[in-house]
Design a protein around this motif. Structure first.
Motif, PDB file in Angstrom:
ATOM      1  N   GLY A  81       0.799  -1.232   0.000  1.00  0.00           N
ATOM      2  CA  GLY A  81       0.000   0.000   0.000  1.00  0.00           C
ATOM      3  C   GLY A  81       0.827   1.274   0.000  1.00  0.00           C
ATOM      4  N   ASN A  82       2.141   1.163   0.209  1.00  0.00           N
ATOM      5  CA  ASN A  82       2.955   2.375   0.304  1.00  0.00           C
ATOM      6  C   ASN A  82       3.745   2.717  -0.958  1.00  0.00           C
ATOM      7  N   MET A  83       3.674   1.863  -1.982  1.00  0.00           N
ATOM      8  CA  MET A  83       4.411   2.175  -3.209  1.00  0.00           C
ATOM      9  C   MET A  83       3.965   3.521  -3.782  1.00  0.00           C
ATOM     10  N   ARG A  84       2.649   3.735  -3.830  1.00  0.00           N
ATOM     11  CA  ARG A  84       2.136   5.003  -4.389  1.00  0.00           C
ATOM     12  C   ARG A  84       2.520   6.196  -3.516  1.00  0.00           C
ATOM     13  N   VAL A  85       2.581   5.950  -2.209  1.00  0.00           N
ATOM     14  CA  VAL A  85       2.968   7.023  -1.286  1.00  0.00           C
ATOM     15  C   VAL A  85       4.375   7.510  -1.628  1.00  0.00           C
ATOM     16  N   TRP A  86       5.283   6.544  -1.862  1.00  0.00           N
ATOM     17  CA  TRP A  86       6.674   6.934  -2.155  1.00  0.00           C
ATOM     18  C   TRP A  86       6.838   7.404  -3.584  1.00  0.00           C
ATOM     19  N   GLU A  87       6.021   6.893  -4.489  1.00  0.00           N
ATOM     20  CA  GLU A  87       6.009   7.445  -5.851  1.00  0.00           C
ATOM     21  C   GLU A  87       5.642   8.936  -5.785  1.00  0.00           C
ATOM     22  N   ASP A  88       4.598   9.245  -5.017  1.00  0.00           N
ATOM     23  CA  ASP A  88       4.181  10.650  -4.890  1.00  0.00           C
ATOM     24  C   ASP A  88       5.258  11.483  -4.217  1.00  0.00           C
ATOM     25  N   TRP A  89       5.898  10.905  -3.201  1.00  0.00           N
ATOM     26  CA  TRP A  89       6.959  11.645  -2.505  1.00  0.00           C
ATOM     27  C   TRP A  89       8.066  12.029  -3.484  1.00  0.00           C
ATOM     28  N   TYR A  90       8.517  11.060  -4.278  1.00  0.00           N
ATOM     29  CA  TYR A  90       9.618  11.352  -5.219  1.00  0.00           C
ATOM     30  C   TYR A  90       9.193  12.319  -6.312  1.00  0.00           C
TER      31      TYR A  90
END
Ligand code: FE2
Length: 367
Positions: free
Chosen positions: A180-189
């Motif tokens: 569930g956190n892949m998109r979170v870190w995609e958005d962060w980068y």
């Protein structure tokens, strides 16, 4: 919006926190072929920790061990075992990069400060990324030419040659994050570093009978920095990403891919040096010609060395993955040679993941 808001130049180095840097230095020199270029520790006045700086091609690897049980380095090793702490980025201006990163939502770890010695001066700060991993921002005051030392201020020259394996530079590195956190870190980068999505893989690309994962590859505009972020996808059994996250006690860097322009020579040397690689079945080579078409390398040689091949519309790549380089099944390395192909070996994912699952099974972790 600027494509490079933090004015990032390149990955300056990757730092591991390890339990015994002296022995790790020996391993990375004699097994992987790095050479030591610099050292900091008791002899240089650092009473908290020591660091060995190693280099092969343009890639620099730092190995750091604390002298006491107190402090963040010891806590990191206690929780994670040996692993990556810092993907340090060289930027135009560390103060600017840090301020812009914070204004875009990054969590601060170290405020920008001056590090200096008789050889020159840098500015350095850091922000947090997934888990206990950080990005340092490093800038050379008045440009790199004004720094005359062996590595960074605080280090002395300490040369010990390695065996050399023809590794040229960092190709990519990969993060494992929670479901569930892949998109979170995609958005962060995207939001903080201004990177863009370069390609994605989902569980249809990356699955076996038992396990699956999702992956998004982020890259800067010049593609000099690119890295996939993985998360586990629902499967019948525990995926390799979950195994990693369990043993690393959270998200972190899963593998580091180093580029060679002669993978046959490199893998031969690494095998002679005792580096252990994932096992690839003979059936992989029976199907290879049909899958990738004409290649310059002799397939029997590739089979002997267990090198993997994949092709896309731009060309092909050759790659191979080590087993984890610690007792915990966490961080490993990839050796890669590119002949036009800019992908990550999608056609090998299934064979590779089945090989990883065989190892997981042996470890009692494919449950
Ligand atoms: Fe990779």
């Amino acid at each position: 919006m600027s494509k490079n808001p933090l004015r990032i130049k390149q990955v300056h180095h990757i730092e591991f926190y390890v339990g015994n840097a002296k022995q790790a230095d020996y391993y990375y020199r004699n097994a992987f072929g790095f050479s030591r270029i610099a050292y900091a520790g008791l002899e240089t006045g650092n009473r908290d920790h020591c660091t060995y700086a190693l280099q092969q091609g343009t890639f620099r690897l730092l190995l750091t061990t604390p002298y006491t049980p107190q402090g963040a380095i010891s806590e990191h090793i206690k929780k994670h075992g040996d692993g990556v702490r810092d993907i340090a980025l060289e930027v135009d201006d560390a103060d600017h990069a840090w301020e812009i990163a914070l204004s875009r939502g990054a969590v601060p770890v170290i405020e920008p400060h001056t590090v200096t010695d008789e050889f020159g001066t840098i500015r350095r700060g850091a922000v947090r990324i997934y888990g206990d991993t950080v990005h340092s921002f490093i800038s050379f005051r008045n440009g790199r030419d004004n720094y005359k030392g062996p590595f960074l201020p605080g280090f002395i020259e300490s040369q010990a040659s390695g065996r050399g394996a023809g590794l040229l530079r960092l190709d990519h590195y990969v993060a494992n994050v929670e479901l569930g956190n892949m998109r979170v870190w995609e958005d962060w980068y995207k939001n903080v570093l201004g990177l863009e999505r370069f390609m994605t893989f989902d569980d249809k690309d990356i699955s076996t009978e038992f396990t699956a994962l999702n992956s998004v590859v982020m890259a800067n505009e010049s593609k000099s920095i690119r890295f996939p972020i993985n998360e586990p996808a629902p499967g019948k059994r525990k995926s390799q990403v979950e195994e990693y996250n369990d043993f690393y006690q959270g998200p972190g860097v899963q593998h580091i891919a180093l580029l060679t322009n002669d993978i046959i020579r490199t893998i031969r040397r690494l095998r002679e040096n005792g580096v252990e690689f994932l096992e690839v079945p003979d059936t992989y080579y029976e199907m290879l010609r049909g899958r990738v078409g004409e290649i310059e390398e002799d397939i029997a040689t590739l089979r002997d060395l267990r090198i993997l091949v994949d092709r896309d519309d731009q060309g092909y790549l050759l790659q191979l993955f080590t087993k984890p380089v610690e007792d915990r099944p966490t961080l490993f390395f990839e050796i890669i040679q590119r002949k036009g192909c800019q992908g990550f070996g999608k056609g090998n994912f299934r064979a590779l993941f089945e090989a990883i699952e065989r190892e997981q099974e042996r470890r009692g972790n494919l449950v």
